[in-house]
Design a protein around this motif. Structure first.
Motif, PDB file in Angstrom:
ATOM      1  N   ASN A 128      39.059 -24.118  62.116  1.00 52.35           N
ATOM      2  CA  ASN A 128      38.415 -24.558  60.658  1.00 52.35           C
ATOM      3  C   ASN A 128      38.617 -23.346  59.869  1.00 52.35           C
ATOM      4  OD1 ASN A 128      36.488 -22.679  61.624  1.00 52.35           O
ATOM      5  ND2 ASN A 128      35.209 -24.233  62.466  1.00 52.35           N
TER       6      ASN A 128
ATOM      7  N   PHE B 210      36.270 -20.902  56.864  1.00 50.77           N
ATOM      8  CA  PHE B 210      35.162 -20.809  56.213  1.00 50.77           C
ATOM      9  C   PHE B 210      35.357 -19.424  55.366  1.00 50.77           C
ATOM     10  CE2 PHE B 210      33.550 -23.600  59.232  1.00 50.77           C
ATOM     11  CZ  PHE B 210      32.451 -24.015  58.650  1.00 50.77           C
TER      12      PHE B 210
ATOM     13  N   ASP C 199      34.502 -15.962  53.185  1.00 50.17           N
ATOM     14  CA  ASP C 199      33.757 -15.015  53.691  1.00 50.17           C
ATOM     15  C   ASP C 199      32.617 -14.892  52.523  1.00 50.17           C
ATOM     16  OD1 ASP C 199      35.107 -14.843  56.089  1.00 50.17           O
ATOM     17  OD2 ASP C 199      35.713 -12.744  55.326  1.00 50.17           O
TER      18      ASP C 199
ATOM     19  N   PRO D 148      31.469 -16.877  49.582  1.00 48.36           N
ATOM     20  CA  PRO D 148      31.608 -18.092  48.744  1.00 48.36           C
ATOM     21  C   PRO D 148      30.931 -17.902  47.444  1.00 48.36           C
ATOM     22  CG  PRO D 148      30.104 -18.277  50.654  1.00 48.36           C
ATOM     23  CD  PRO D 148      30.466 -17.052  50.698  1.00 48.36           C
TER      24      PRO D 148
ATOM     25  N   THR E 273      35.060 -20.049  44.711  1.00 51.66           N
ATOM     26  CA  THR E 273      35.610 -20.279  45.921  1.00 51.66           C
ATOM     27  C   THR E 273      35.589 -21.825  46.035  1.00 51.66           C
ATOM     28  OG1 THR E 273      34.353 -18.140  46.625  1.00 51.66           O
ATOM     29  CG2 THR E 273      35.150 -19.762  48.412  1.00 51.66           C
TER      30      THR E 273
ATOM     31  N   ASP F 165      34.731 -24.726  51.993  1.00 51.29           N
ATOM     32  CA  ASP F 165      34.921 -24.574  53.232  1.00 51.29           C
ATOM     33  C   ASP F 165      35.702 -25.875  54.244  1.00 51.29           C
ATOM     34  OD1 ASP F 165      33.969 -21.770  53.434  1.00 51.29           O
ATOM     35  OD2 ASP F 165      32.144 -22.611  53.940  1.00 51.29           O
TER      36      ASP F 165
ATOM     37  N   PRO G  89      35.279 -27.366  57.230  1.00 50.20           N
ATOM     38  CA  PRO G  89      34.533 -27.416  58.478  1.00 50.20           C
ATOM     39  C   PRO G  89      34.875 -28.402  59.553  1.00 50.20           C
ATOM     40  CG  PRO G  89      33.312 -28.458  56.792  1.00 50.20           C
ATOM     41  CD  PRO G  89      34.422 -28.180  56.307  1.00 50.20           C
TER      42      PRO G  89
ATOM     43  N   ARG H  54      43.194 -26.912  49.527  1.00 52.90           N
ATOM     44  CA  ARG H  54      42.199 -26.510  48.682  1.00 52.90           C
ATOM     45  C   ARG H  54      42.904 -25.890  47.616  1.00 52.90           C
ATOM     46  NH1 ARG H  54      39.526 -29.476  51.089  1.00 52.90           N
ATOM     47  NH2 ARG H  54      37.593 -28.802  52.592  1.00 52.90           N
TER      48      ARG H  54
ATOM     49  N   TYR I  54      38.964 -15.290  54.244  1.00 51.94           N
ATOM     50  CA  TYR I  54      38.498 -16.617  55.229  1.00 51.94           C
ATOM     51  C   TYR I  54      38.455 -16.365  56.673  1.00 51.94           C
ATOM     52  CZ  TYR I  54      43.413 -17.754  55.265  1.00 51.94           C
ATOM     53  OH  TYR I  54      44.766 -18.028  55.457  1.00 51.94           O
TER      54      TYR I  54
ATOM     55  N   CYS J 272      38.093 -18.317  61.094  1.00 47.52           N
ATOM     56  CA  CYS J 272      37.952 -19.396  61.778  1.00 47.52           C
ATOM     57  C   CYS J 272      36.649 -19.288  62.604  1.00 47.52           C
ATOM     58  CB  CYS J 272      39.040 -19.807  62.414  1.00 47.52           C
ATOM     59  SG  CYS J 272      38.867 -20.979  63.591  1.00 47.52           S
ATOM     60  N   THR J 273      35.679 -20.141  62.435  1.00 48.87           N
ATOM     61  CA  THR J 273      34.385 -19.931  63.277  1.00 48.87           C
ATOM     62  C   THR J 273      34.979 -19.995  64.778  1.00 48.87           C
ATOM     63  OG1 THR J 273      33.580 -22.021  62.961  1.00 48.87           O
ATOM     64  CG2 THR J 273      32.875 -20.233  61.494  1.00 48.87           C
TER      65      THR J 273
END
Length: 125
Positions: free
Chosen positions: A75, A77, A79, A81, A85, A88, A90, A100, A110, A112-113
């Motif tokens: 994913n 996300f 950093d 926002p 921006t 994300d 998700p 995007r 950005y 990846c979680t």
């Protein structure tokens, strides 16, 4: 063996010979999917080393960046926002691409979680 038994046995042998080995059925190995098209200058891909590639991508304001996720789930996300921006990305994205748009100049970090340490940067001129 009776005459009828011989006929049935011979028919079964002929049928199995006719159906096997031709390569037209689903008994052979599956062909791998075709490779994805080569990325263009505005594509970020994921690789087996759990990295975004390129790790830093430079684009012009107004361009769209494609995040092309490979076979493993990833994913994106951002950093910091803010109003400029992009949203994300998700979820657990595998084998798909998401675009995007980057409308405003700046540096967008950005991560990846799912994979700690998997980070990237989009620099918008």
């Amino acid at each position: 063996m009776s005459h009828l038994t011989r006929i049935i046995s011979a028919s079964a042998i002929l049928l199995s010979a006719a159906c096997g080995g031709g390569g037209y059925g689903t008994t052979g190995p599956k062909q791998p999917p075709p490779p994805p098209p080569p990325p263009n200058g505005t594509t970020v891909t994921t690789n087996a080393g759990v990295q975004f590639s390129p790790s830093t991508l430079t684009v012009n304001a107004g361009e769209t960046v494609t995040f092309a996720f490979g076979g493993a789930a990833h994913n994106v996300f951002f950093d910091n926002p803010g109003a400029a921006t992009p949203a994300d990305i998700p979820g657990n994205n595998a084998n798909r691409s998401v675009e995007r748009a980057f409308a405003t100049a700046g540096t967008y970090h950005y991560h990846c979680t799912i994979h700690p340490g998997m980070v990237g940067i989009v620099v918008v001129l």
